[in-house]
Enzyme design. Structure first.
Site, mmCIF file in Angstrom:
data_model
loop_
_atom_site.group_PDB
_atom_site.id
_atom_site.type_symbol
_atom_site.label_atom_id
_atom_site.label_comp_id
_atom_site.label_asym_id
_atom_site.label_seq_id
_atom_site.Cartn_x
_atom_site.Cartn_y
_atom_site.Cartn_z
ATOM 1 N N ASN A 46 0.822 -1.212 0.000
ATOM 2 C CA ASN A 46 0.000 0.000 0.000
ATOM 3 C C ASN A 46 0.854 1.260 0.000
ATOM 4 O O ASN A 46 0.535 2.248 -0.671
ATOM 5 C CB ASN A 46 -0.919 0.013 1.223
ATOM 6 C CG ASN A 46 -2.015 -1.026 1.148
ATOM 7 O OD1 ASN A 46 -2.265 -1.617 0.099
ATOM 8 N ND2 ASN A 46 -2.687 -1.264 2.257
ATOM 9 N N ARG A 377 -10.464 -4.929 -13.868
ATOM 10 C CA ARG A 377 -9.332 -5.764 -13.449
ATOM 11 C C ARG A 377 -9.760 -7.217 -13.554
ATOM 12 O O ARG A 377 -10.789 -7.596 -13.020
ATOM 13 C CB ARG A 377 -8.915 -5.471 -12.005
ATOM 14 C CG ARG A 377 -8.488 -4.049 -11.740
ATOM 15 C CD ARG A 377 -7.904 -3.907 -10.331
ATOM 16 N NE ARG A 377 -7.812 -2.517 -9.924
ATOM 17 C CZ ARG A 377 -6.848 -1.683 -10.284
ATOM 18 N NH1 ARG A 377 -5.894 -2.115 -11.086
ATOM 19 N NH2 ARG A 377 -6.832 -0.431 -9.852
ATOM 20 N N ARG A 407 -5.382 1.303 -13.152
ATOM 21 C CA ARG A 407 -4.029 1.518 -12.658
ATOM 22 C C ARG A 407 -3.336 0.220 -12.268
ATOM 23 O O ARG A 407 -3.860 -0.586 -11.504
ATOM 24 C CB ARG A 407 -4.058 2.470 -11.463
ATOM 25 C CG ARG A 407 -2.675 2.858 -10.954
ATOM 26 C CD ARG A 407 -2.775 3.816 -9.797
ATOM 27 N NE ARG A 407 -3.283 5.104 -10.231
ATOM 28 C CZ ARG A 407 -4.128 5.838 -9.511
ATOM 29 N NH1 ARG A 407 -4.584 5.386 -8.369
ATOM 30 N NH2 ARG A 407 -4.520 7.014 -9.954
ATOM 31 N N HIS A 437 -15.617 1.781 -14.806
ATOM 32 C CA HIS A 437 -15.467 1.072 -13.539
ATOM 33 C C HIS A 437 -16.693 0.214 -13.228
ATOM 34 O O HIS A 437 -16.705 -0.550 -12.261
ATOM 35 C CB HIS A 437 -15.218 2.090 -12.418
ATOM 36 C CG HIS A 437 -14.702 1.495 -11.154
ATOM 37 N ND1 HIS A 437 -15.435 1.484 -9.981
ATOM 38 C CD2 HIS A 437 -13.526 0.884 -10.859
ATOM 39 C CE1 HIS A 437 -14.732 0.897 -9.029
ATOM 40 N NE2 HIS A 437 -13.577 0.523 -9.525
ATOM 41 N N TYR A 470 -11.763 -10.598 -1.492
ATOM 42 C CA TYR A 470 -12.519 -9.364 -1.254
ATOM 43 C C TYR A 470 -13.972 -9.704 -0.965
ATOM 44 O O TYR A 470 -14.517 -10.660 -1.520
ATOM 45 C CB TYR A 470 -12.499 -8.449 -2.486
ATOM 46 C CG TYR A 470 -11.166 -7.917 -2.927
ATOM 47 C CD1 TYR A 470 -9.974 -8.274 -2.299
ATOM 48 C CD2 TYR A 470 -11.078 -7.042 -4.002
ATOM 49 C CE1 TYR A 470 -8.758 -7.778 -2.724
ATOM 50 C CE2 TYR A 470 -9.868 -6.538 -4.443
ATOM 51 C CZ TYR A 470 -8.708 -6.915 -3.799
ATOM 52 O OH TYR A 470 -7.507 -6.421 -4.227
ATOM 53 N N ARG A 566 -14.251 1.617 4.692
ATOM 54 C CA ARG A 566 -13.045 0.823 4.898
ATOM 55 C C ARG A 566 -11.786 1.688 4.947
ATOM 56 O O ARG A 566 -10.933 1.534 5.806
ATOM 57 C CB ARG A 566 -12.886 -0.196 3.769
ATOM 58 C CG ARG A 566 -11.666 -1.109 3.948
ATOM 59 C CD ARG A 566 -11.312 -1.794 2.649
ATOM 60 N NE ARG A 566 -10.629 -0.904 1.726
ATOM 61 C CZ ARG A 566 -10.669 -1.012 0.406
ATOM 62 N NH1 ARG A 566 -11.404 -1.947 -0.155
ATOM 63 N NH2 ARG A 566 -9.997 -0.181 -0.365
ATOM 64 N N HIS A 594 -15.002 -4.675 0.397
ATOM 65 C CA HIS A 594 -15.068 -4.043 -0.925
ATOM 66 C C HIS A 594 -16.498 -3.746 -1.369
ATOM 67 O O HIS A 594 -16.719 -3.139 -2.407
ATOM 68 C CB HIS A 594 -14.369 -4.962 -1.943
ATOM 69 C CG HIS A 594 -13.973 -4.292 -3.207
ATOM 70 N ND1 HIS A 594 -14.584 -4.569 -4.421
ATOM 71 C CD2 HIS A 594 -13.037 -3.355 -3.472
ATOM 72 C CE1 HIS A 594 -14.029 -3.839 -5.372
ATOM 73 N NE2 HIS A 594 -13.095 -3.091 -4.826
#
EC number: 2.7.4.1
Length: 685
Positions: A46, A377, A407, A437, A470, A566, A594
């Site tokens: 992170n 993703r 990204r 997205h 997730y 979160r 998530h």
């Protein structure tokens, strides 16, 4: 009307607070030791992205727009100073935890990382052989002189700066050399079982091996010191809107330069002398506050591979078998099951397999005529993408909206886009300037002479691996109005024309933000009329100022607001006269939270939505997102209970946000309740 700056919190400091909560998991002695190690590695991962993106942005802003005022009222330079101080404090604690708690606990469980002074004769012989066999042939030491300038180092690569004394065969007396560790080699090496004492899993660091043999790289010279270092670079990509004709081609050009962006952080061994540090700082054009001196490996992320080398169940979380919805447990054919009623999937407690099955069955089903899907993703190895390719090769109409700007997944997505096109699929890259997205899958099937559409909408990516790590909701339905909405969105993305009105779905950048603020205002009206009013929302991040302003107004009107966020949250909870009716909590546990779930009481109507969007400016205005209502009464009750209520009952992994942006761990009084454990127990037994 602008919001007073003291009512908004700094985004970057909020991200560091989240990393503190992750690191706190590594401190929990009741957790399996290798899972504690993983949490420490996650913090490093992170922090890498934090510096590559957020700190890089702050540095750029401090240099190019120094007078800019950020949302919290600070200038970029002021924010950078606060962020740097907080980041250094966090990293110091991270390495202290590694040295004083994690490594000793690992050793107590017979998982040993040997230091050089601990190697016995047999181990030294094996390590020496490993160096000459695996390392020496591929190392290229570079002595610095006018003919050998400082090498171009890859982002986040492991390197060593070596201080030398004496002249080489050519009479050169540079005094400094750089050794780059090949990326193809592991950073931790497991010793053979016969070299480990008492059956321990024994490891040595690649850096230790190189340190012990660095003299071999510089024969006839004296090695005065060898120090590991790692530079982090600006890795955010940008493509000029005015100068791009083909997004994929433009992005491929940018990707080639990503590894060599401007330096933003330098990590060095704490033993590195000051003059060598100054040399590196000058080389990378960095300042003193950009340096992190660490007592340990400069890249803890690479320790994430250690659990794969250790076969000890007691050192890891117990495995679980995710369940299927009841109707699928009965072996009801998938398309038949969806026709019988909407199916809700709650990952990872329920398996992601029905989503995979929907696509794989559609690819081979002669009744299926078309498939449309968004890809944000999905990973480098995806059964979903292979199914799309198979469907295209089978002659079905396959349309895939691939987000090339996801990204750090750009290269994988470019590769999939190329393969899909080669198979005959229609591949589009969404709408330039807006990231795709949304998580949408549409299957069109001919049944009894008519076309029927089947839809999957989710809060998470079409990524089978992360679906096991997730928490996410997914809805499978053949509701004709929802299917029509989804099809209209695909047409809107792939074609041209104005956005039409949708029956059930809300979308960014057109209607989602207005729906959220309108729903908040509606709760305000109910509260002012003396009716019960309540908002519960769960998301990954809350930053958008207009929504925060609306939530403050709602609190002042008496609306009870509970937020489960979160990560970063810019809203200040519990401030008298501003937000005393707002509480914010964060859950950090075994799985990455998530899900995005939005609940509005609405005078007993209980409007409930799942969404791909967080409450951030980018999600509302610069991305294409979806938000779908849960219409089925039974499923609505499930989402409220599983996605919201159990998290409000959690007193084990819950953190409560304070007015200043810090967090306080919720302490269990009586019986401990962990939301994720309760859901695991319910669905996996």
């Amino acid at each position: 009307m602008s919001m007073p700056h003291d009512n908004l919190l700094n985004r970057e400091l909020g991200l560091l607070e989240f990393n503190r909560r992750v690191m706190a998991q590594a401190e929990e002695e009741y957790l399996p030791i290798l899972e504690r190690l993983k949490y420490l590695c996650i913090v490093s991962s992170n922090m890498d992205e934090f510096y590559e993106v957020r700190v890089a942005w702050l540095k750029d802003a401090a240099q190019n727009t120094p007078e800019r005022i950020l949302a919290d009222g600070s200038t970029p330079a002021e924010a950078l100073a606060k962020v740097s101080a907080a980041a250094h404090e966090l990293v110091r604690e991270q390495y202290r935890l590694l040295r004083e708690e994690i490594f000793p606990a690992l050793r107590a469980d017979n998982i040993i990382f040997l230091r050089r002074n601990e190697w016995d004769a047999a181990q030294k012989a094996w390590i020496s052989d490993y160096f000459f066999r695996e390392l020496m042939p591929i190392l290229t030491p570079i002595g610095l002189d006018p003919s050998h300038p400082f090498p171009r180092l890859l982002n986040k690569s492991l390197n060593f700066i070596v201080e030398l004394e004496g002249a080489d065969a050519f009479g050169r007396e540079s005094g400094i050399a750089i050794v780059q560790a090949p990326r193809i080699l592991p950073r931790v090496i497991k010793l053979p079982a016969e070299l480990a004492a008492d059956g321990a899993d024994t490891f040595v660091f690649l850096s230790s091996i190189l340190h012990s043999h660095v003299q071999e790289l510089f024969p006839g010279m004296l090695v005065k010191g060898c120090y590991q270092f790692r530079v982090t670079r600006d890795s955010d990509l940008s493509v000029d809107d005015d100068d791009v004709k083909n997004l994929r081609t433009a992005l491929q050009g940018e990707l080639r330069q990503r590894q060599y962006g401007d330096a933003v952080r330098l990590e060095i061994a704490d033993t590195c002398p000051a003059h060598m540090e100054e040399f590196l700082l000058h080389t990378f054009a960095l300042q003193k506050h950009d340096v992190f001196r660490v007592d340990g490996p400069v890249n803890l992320v690479r320790l994430m591979q250690v659990p794969d080398f250790v076969d000890r169940p007691e050192t890891k979380f117990a495995p679980f078998q995710a369940s299927l919805p009841d109707i699928l447990e009965k072996k009801t054919p998938l398309f038949d099951a969806i026709r019988k009623g909407d199916i809700l999937l709650h990952h990872p407690f329920q398996t992601f397999q029905p989503v995979i099955d929907l696509l794989t069955q559609a690819a081979s089903d002669p009744a299926v005529v078309a498939i449309k899907m968004t890809v944000y993703r999905t990973g480098t190895d995806s059964v979903l993408m292979e199914s799309l390719i198979a469907a295209a090769r089978a002659g079905k109409q396959v349309t895939v909206v691939v987000e090339l700007m996801a990204r750090f997944d750009e290269e994988a997505n470019i590769s999939w886009a190329t393969r899909l096109e080669d198979a005959g699929a229609h591949v589009v890259y969404g709408v330039f300037g807006y990231k795709i997205h949304a998580k949408m899958l549409l299957v069109v099937r001919r049944e009894e002479g008519q076309l029927r559409r089947y839809v999957h909408l989710g809060t998470g990516n079409y990524h089978p691996r992360t679906a096991r790590l997730y928490t996410d909701f997914g809805l499978m339905t053949c509701n004709e109005e929802i299917a029509t909405d989804v099809n209209d969105l695909f047409v809107q993305i792939t074609g041209l024309g104005r956005a039409g009105e949708l029956k059930h779905l809300y979308q960014s950048p057109f209607t989602l933000h207005n729906m959220i603020t309108t729903a908040i205002d509606r709760e305000i009206e109910h509260a002012q009329a003396g009716k019960p009013a309540q908002i519960i929302a769960k998301m990954n991040a809350l930053l958008e100022p207009q929504v925060i302003r609306a939530l403050y107004r709602a609190s002042q009107a008496g609306v009870k607001i509970t937020l489960i966020v979160r990560g970063v949250c810019a809203l200040r909870p519990g401030v008298e006269g501003l937000s005393e009716n707002i509480s914010v909590r964060s859950i950090v546990g075994r799985f990455l939270e998530h899900t995005r779930v939005f609940y509005f009481y609405n005078d007993k109507a209980e409007n409930l939505f799942i969404s791909s969007a967080d409450w951030m400016g980018r999600n509302f205005f610069r991305r294409i997102e979806t938000c779908v209502p849960i219409l089925d009464t039974k499923l609505k009750r499930r989402v409220i209970r599983e996605g919201l209520k159990v998290y409000l009952e959690d007193n084990t992994n819950a953190w409560e946000m304070q007015q200043d942006g810090s967090y306080r761990r919720r302490v269990a009084r009586g019986k401990g309740r962990c939301a994720q454990d309760m859901l695991l127990q319910e669905y996996t037994g």
